[in-house]
Design a protein around this motif. Structure first.
Motif, PDB file in Angstrom:
ATOM      1  N   SER A   1       0.828  -1.213   0.000  1.00  0.00           N
ATOM      2  CA  SER A   1       0.000   0.000   0.000  1.00  0.00           C
ATOM      3  C   SER A   1       0.858   1.257   0.000  1.00  0.00           C
ATOM      4  O   SER A   1       0.531   2.258  -0.656  1.00  0.00           O
ATOM      5  CB  SER A   1      -0.938   0.000   1.206  1.00  0.00           C
ATOM      6  OG  SER A   1      -0.205  -0.134   2.410  1.00  0.00           O
ATOM      7  N   GLU A   2       1.971   1.203   0.711  1.00  0.00           N
ATOM      8  CA  GLU A   2       2.883   2.357   0.771  1.00  0.00           C
ATOM      9  C   GLU A   2       3.554   2.589  -0.580  1.00  0.00           C
ATOM     10  O   GLU A   2       3.681   3.733  -1.043  1.00  0.00           O
ATOM     11  CB  GLU A   2       3.933   2.133   1.848  1.00  0.00           C
ATOM     12  CG  GLU A   2       4.877   3.307   2.049  1.00  0.00           C
ATOM     13  CD  GLU A   2       5.898   3.052   3.147  1.00  0.00           C
ATOM     14  OE1 GLU A   2       7.060   3.450   2.981  1.00  0.00           O
ATOM     15  OE2 GLU A   2       5.517   2.433   4.172  1.00  0.00           O
TER      16      GLU A   2
ATOM     17  N   MET B   1       2.372   1.738  -3.458  1.00  0.00           N
ATOM     18  CA  MET B   1       1.337   2.250  -4.348  1.00  0.00           C
ATOM     19  C   MET B   1       1.147   3.747  -4.153  1.00  0.00           C
ATOM     20  O   MET B   1       1.064   4.511  -5.122  1.00  0.00           O
ATOM     21  CB  MET B   1       0.005   1.525  -4.087  1.00  0.00           C
ATOM     22  CG  MET B   1      -0.104   0.156  -4.695  1.00  0.00           C
ATOM     23  SD  MET B   1      -1.767  -0.550  -4.467  1.00  0.00           S
ATOM     24  CE  MET B   1      -2.782   0.607  -5.400  1.00  0.00           C
ATOM     25  N   ARG B   2       1.083   4.151  -2.904  1.00  0.00           N
ATOM     26  CA  ARG B   2       0.883   5.574  -2.595  1.00  0.00           C
ATOM     27  C   ARG B   2       2.051   6.411  -3.111  1.00  0.00           C
ATOM     28  O   ARG B   2       1.859   7.467  -3.715  1.00  0.00           O
ATOM     29  CB  ARG B   2       0.723   5.754  -1.088  1.00  0.00           C
ATOM     30  CG  ARG B   2       0.360   7.189  -0.667  1.00  0.00           C
ATOM     31  CD  ARG B   2       0.076   7.268   0.819  1.00  0.00           C
ATOM     32  NE  ARG B   2       1.228   6.903   1.631  1.00  0.00           N
ATOM     33  CZ  ARG B   2       1.296   5.792   2.361  1.00  0.00           C
ATOM     34  NH1 ARG B   2       0.272   4.947   2.386  1.00  0.00           N
ATOM     35  NH2 ARG B   2       2.375   5.505   3.072  1.00  0.00           N
ATOM     36  N   ASP B   3       3.262   5.914  -2.916  1.00  0.00           N
ATOM     37  CA  ASP B   3       4.448   6.648  -3.359  1.00  0.00           C
ATOM     38  C   ASP B   3       4.494   6.803  -4.883  1.00  0.00           C
ATOM     39  O   ASP B   3       5.024   7.792  -5.399  1.00  0.00           O
ATOM     40  CB  ASP B   3       5.721   5.947  -2.883  1.00  0.00           C
ATOM     41  CG  ASP B   3       5.903   6.032  -1.373  1.00  0.00           C
ATOM     42  OD1 ASP B   3       5.204   6.860  -0.743  1.00  0.00           O
ATOM     43  OD2 ASP B   3       6.726   5.267  -0.823  1.00  0.00           O
TER      44      ASP B   3
ATOM     45  N   GLY C   1       1.743   6.801  -6.756  1.00  0.00           N
ATOM     46  CA  GLY C   1       0.480   7.359  -7.235  1.00  0.00           C
ATOM     47  C   GLY C   1      -0.347   6.348  -8.011  1.00  0.00           C
ATOM     48  O   GLY C   1      -1.093   6.698  -8.930  1.00  0.00           O
TER      49      GLY C   1
ATOM     50  N   GLU D   1      -3.290   3.624  -8.536  1.00  0.00           N
ATOM     51  CA  GLU D   1      -4.627   3.261  -8.057  1.00  0.00           C
ATOM     52  C   GLU D   1      -5.200   2.167  -8.954  1.00  0.00           C
ATOM     53  O   GLU D   1      -4.859   2.099 -10.145  1.00  0.00           O
ATOM     54  CB  GLU D   1      -5.554   4.482  -8.079  1.00  0.00           C
ATOM     55  CG  GLU D   1      -5.169   5.576  -7.087  1.00  0.00           C
ATOM     56  CD  GLU D   1      -6.155   6.722  -7.099  1.00  0.00           C
ATOM     57  OE1 GLU D   1      -7.075   6.706  -7.961  1.00  0.00           O
ATOM     58  OE2 GLU D   1      -6.011   7.632  -6.261  1.00  0.00           O
TER      59      GLU D   1
END
Length: 277
Positions: free
Chosen positions: A12-13, A15-17, A19, A21
């Motif tokens: 999840s981290e 993915m967030r870094d 961007g 989705e």
């Protein structure tokens, strides 16, 4: 080497870094639960001796689990190139055990992936899962050495794969799958395990090609046409769909497709005039 993989930031981290989705057009529903991805990976038979093909790795939750479980090599086929920043980081720490192919799995020539055979393990995109499986079953029948398939499907599809004659879910997929392989549902997966959460439940199915069964299939395309024709009008009696001498198959012709066993479908396919299909 697994230490390097386990030391990577959470999926999840990453993915967030990056961007990243989930994309609806690719049917993406991602798994973050390490216990679940590990359970799926460990279900692959003889994983440490096998090359494992994964379709739609996304942010690589299952990919990591396959590498951690000791897969000899993982070949990941990914259509969405926006996942490249994540997958490339895992390639860097995989010591050559992860290869990523960016392309459409439906158009990938499996015969070129590994000449000595491979297993398939994947959380398949809902929108192409059935089509991929049918393609793979055809490949197996035509001699491609797929040793096992351990894949997640929408639960309704999973039930169709393993269904027996007269089951409500029994249909074309049941017949083709069980004439080529031994099939079973390993376990169910709740929709709460995914991001985003789909409306449907899922299940992991294991499909083990059976050489004795495969040897009896003479023409997989003819068998496919027969099942399509009869199940396409499953409420009708078979004599109303195909005009032939049904008595030579030990049938009256008043039966419906759902009453015919896979072995009967095979017998009919081997002996019926192809022009009738």
């Amino acid at each position: 080497m697994t230490d390097k993989i386990s030391s990577l930031p959470p999926v999840s981290e990453m993915m967030r870094d990056c961007g990243l989705e989930p994309k609806k057009q690719f049917g993406q529903n991602f798994l973050f639960d390490l216990n679940l991805t590990g359970k799926i990976a460990r279900a692959v038979p003889d994983i440490e001796k096998n090359v494992v093909v994964e379709v739609g790795p996304g942010p690589a939750g299952l990919t990591r689990a396959l590498l951690m479980a000791g897969a000899k090599k993982v070949v990941a086929i990914e259509k969405d190139k926006t996942t490249e920043p994540i997958l490339s980081k895992i390639v860097e720490v995989s010591n050559g055990r992860l290869e990523v192919i960016y392309g459409d799995a439906l158009k990938t020539d499996l015969s070129k992936l590994n000449k000595t055979g491979f297993s398939i393990c994947s959380n398949l995109p809902y929108n192409v899962g059935t089509e991929l499986l049918i393609n793979w079953l055809h490949e197996i029948a035509n001699g491609i050495n797929i040793k096992s398939l351990t894949c997640m499907f929408q639960k309704e599809v999973a039930q169709r794969i393993v269904a027996d004659v007269k089951d409500a879910q029994y249909g074309r997929l049941s017949v083709i799958a069980n004439l080529i392989a031994d099939t079973k549902i390993l376990f169910d997966v709740p929709n709460t395990a995914f991001v985003p959460r789909p409306k449907v439940q899922s299940a992991v199915v294991q499909i083990i090609p059976n050489k004795n069964k495969i040897a009896k299939i003479k023409d997989i395309k003819k068998l496919e046409k027969l099942t399509a024709k009869l199940f396409g009008q499953r409420r009708k009696m078979i004599r109303a769909i195909i005009k032939t001498d049904w008595e030579k198959f030990g049938l009256s012709g008043t039966e419906r497709a759902e009453e015919l066993t896979p072995d009967l479908f095979l017998k009919i396919a081997c002996n019926i005039d192809a022009n009738l299909l």
